[in-house]
Design an enzyme around this catalytic site. Structure first.
Site, mmCIF file in Angstrom:
data_model
loop_
_atom_site.group_PDB
_atom_site.id
_atom_site.type_symbol
_atom_site.label_atom_id
_atom_site.label_comp_id
_atom_site.label_asym_id
_atom_site.label_seq_id
_atom_site.Cartn_x
_atom_site.Cartn_y
_atom_site.Cartn_z
ATOM 1 N N SER A 257 0.842 -1.198 -0.210
ATOM 2 C CA SER A 257 0.094 0.002 0.008
ATOM 3 C C SER A 257 0.956 1.287 -0.003
ATOM 4 C CB SER A 257 -0.775 0.010 1.244
ATOM 5 O OG SER A 257 0.039 0.386 2.412
ATOM 6 N N LYS A 258 0.382 2.435 -0.608
ATOM 7 C CA LYS A 258 1.001 3.571 -0.649
ATOM 8 C C LYS A 258 1.431 4.265 0.775
ATOM 9 C CE LYS A 258 -2.634 6.443 -2.275
ATOM 10 N NZ LYS A 258 -3.207 6.973 -3.415
ATOM 11 N N ARG A 259 0.670 3.745 1.819
ATOM 12 C CA ARG A 259 1.148 4.245 2.960
ATOM 13 C C ARG A 259 2.330 4.129 3.558
ATOM 14 N NH1 ARG A 259 -3.984 5.761 6.524
ATOM 15 N NH2 ARG A 259 -4.942 7.181 5.049
ATOM 16 N N ASN A 261 4.738 1.869 1.258
ATOM 17 C CA ASN A 261 5.806 1.957 0.150
ATOM 18 C C ASN A 261 5.451 2.568 -1.051
ATOM 19 O OD1 ASN A 261 8.081 0.324 0.008
ATOM 20 N ND2 ASN A 261 6.702 -1.576 0.524
#
Ligand code: GLU
Length: 499
Positions: A257-259, A261
């Site tokens: 997830s962009k949270r 990575n």
């Protein structure tokens, strides 16, 4: 014996955001599978969700996949015999198929209101059942249907599904037979009240019409398989072979997830990863070469491809490992001459200089002033520490809050333009009742590395959304990050902000 159909695989991205590394991963495996079988690889754009799909996102997906070196035989940009390859251009097809199911009693019109659906779901929950709504929950008496129809009430078309009993057996190339409980399968909407098809109907119809033989997709779609299987049965079509690939994971094993990575392919391009190295790394996600070699080309992968070599343990996408591999590609596969070419192609070129100079020239007395002014624009993450933020006014907690609010706001920003970015930050500064100048101070440090840079908004536009957001994330981490509890509080405060 019937002749084997030629292999046709596809990637079917929805153009609703940044091009995700997960999309590239699935595309890579589909392409290798089809190439290894002498088949075709198709790219289809699934843009039936018109509120979320954008042409910019579609373009970014195509550009990113091409940048990586992936190559499709048919698609919206290259054409082919099975077009159009964009679902929004195939709208006329889906309604007829839904009508056919209606006529055959395999689907029904549903006039239930959102309020009724909530009551029905609550009722099921209270009775200890799954909240998957069944035809028996939803179907209204004929006279009530007629009344609502007459009144012009909105209606959707839903598929018939079995009620509670038993399970659906789905065959998967990697997982064997998977048993999925019918109790969890709801009477899926096929056509929405605005006449648009849902993913499930459009996907099945298109896979059939495009003669797709193998569907390699992420494991998050396993639960949709019973609905798809049923639709193929209803239509009397052969179902493609299904193969659900393992999801990519963060190093802590959670879903990528962009949270945690960066997930946008464009971030990796902007960071100066080589496409061949990123593709090589994606090829290592759950798959290995017969000789277990770490470094291989796309050609090597295709030559040695065997889907049975995919292991199902969640592959970890670890940026540190990727960097290590990228370093090998840089050092082992390039002469200095070649590396100079790569650098030039990447950022050290006239185009980049021309984009930076209008902002830097006012501050230049000598040509050598340019490098320190511009270095943050061609750098990856910046060499910042806690001390870098030491001179700021205000509490650290408030700085983190401002950075986090801005990050959320900018993550939702689809138009990366100066005015839009300015408005995002101004809205937050106003809501927090901080003067814009003070509000922006930590942003200068986080994004430009120092308070003495040119306009922060110009800098953000030049850096682009991915690098800007990565640097805001980095600054939040350097400042100690946000605890789980703190995050909940911040989310609540953020939700209360004006639009
Ligand atoms: N449009 C779906 C997606 O965005 C495609 C899933 C599938 O491959 O069936 O992932």
């Amino acid at each position: 014996m019937t002749a084997q159909k030629p292999v046709r695989t596809r990637i079917a991205p929805s153009p609703t955001g940044d091009p995700h590394v997960g999309t590239a991963y699935i595309a890579l495996f589909n392409m290798c599978f089809s190439r290894a079988h002498g088949g075709k690889f198709i790219l289809r754009i699934e843009d039936t969700d018109q509120t979320r799909s954008t042409p910019e996102s579609e373009q970014a997906i195509l550009d990113s996949l091409r940048w990586l070196g992936l190559d499709w035989d048919e698609g919206p940009d290259v054409g082919g015999d099975y077009g159009p390859y964009r679902q929004s251009e195939r709208m006329h097809l889906y309604a007829d198929y839904a009508e056919q199911l209606l006529a055959e009693g395999k689907a029904f019109k549903c006039y239930r209101t959102p309020e009724e659906l909530t009551v029905l779901r609550d009722g099921r929950r209270e009775a200890g059942n799954s909240t998957a709504l069944k035809p028996s929950d939803l179907i209204l008496p004929a006279d009530e249907v007629a009344r609502r129809e007459q009144a012009g009430d909105p209606c959707v078309i839903r598929m018939m599904v079995p009620e509670e009993e038993g399970s659906c057996a789905v065959d998967d190339l990697l997982r064997g037979t998977i048993e999925l409980d019918w109790g969890m399968v709801d009477a899926q909407i096929l056509i929405k009240s605005d006449g648009m098809p849902t993913y499930h109907l459009a996907n099945v119809v298109d896979d059939h019409l495009m003669d797709i033989t193998h569907v390699l997709r992420g494991e998050e779609w396993i639960n949709s398989a019973p609905k798809h299987k049923l639709l193929y049965e209803y239509f009397g079509w052969d179902m493609p072979v299904l193969c659900h690939l393992p999801l990519l994971r963060n190093p802590d094993k959670s879903k990528l997830s962009k949270r945690k990575n960066p997930t946008s392919i464009m971030y990796y391009e902007r960071m100066g990863f080589l496409p061949e190295a990123l593709l090589n790394y994606l090829g290592r996600m759950g798959w290995s070469m017969p000789d277990e070699s770490e470094k291989f080309t796309l050609g090597d992968m295709i030559m040695n491809f065997d889907i049975q070599r995919v292991s199902l343990g969640g592959p970890i996408f670890d940026v540190e490992k990727l960097s290590w591999l990228n370093g090998m590609w840089i050092r082992e596969n390039h002469t200095d001459e070649e590396l100079a070419d790569r650098l030039q192609e990447w950022a050290f070129n006239r185009k980049t200089l021309l984009s930076i100079l209008p902002h830097a020239r006012q501050r230049m007395e000598t040509l050598s002033d340019f490098a320190p002014l511009a270095s943050f624009l061609v750098s990856g993450t910046l060499p910042l520490t806690e001390d870098s933020f030491a001179d700021l006014k205000g509490e650290r907690e408030d700085t983190v809050k401002a950075l986090q609010f801005a990050l959320w706001r900018l993550e939702a920003q689809r138009h990366w333009e100066r005015d839009a970015v300015f408005n995002d930050l101004k809205t937050i500064a106003d809501a927090l009742e901080v003067k814009m100048k003070d509000f922006l101070a930590p942003f200068f440090i986080a994004v430009c590395g120092s308070a003495a840079s040119f306009s922060i908004f110009d800098a953000m536009i030049l850096l682009g959304p991915d690098m800007t957001r990565a640097r805001l994330r980095q600054a939040i981490d350097i400042l100690g990050g946000v605890s789980k509890k703190g995050m909940k509080k911040l989310e609540k405060a953020y939700d209360a902000l004006p639009d």
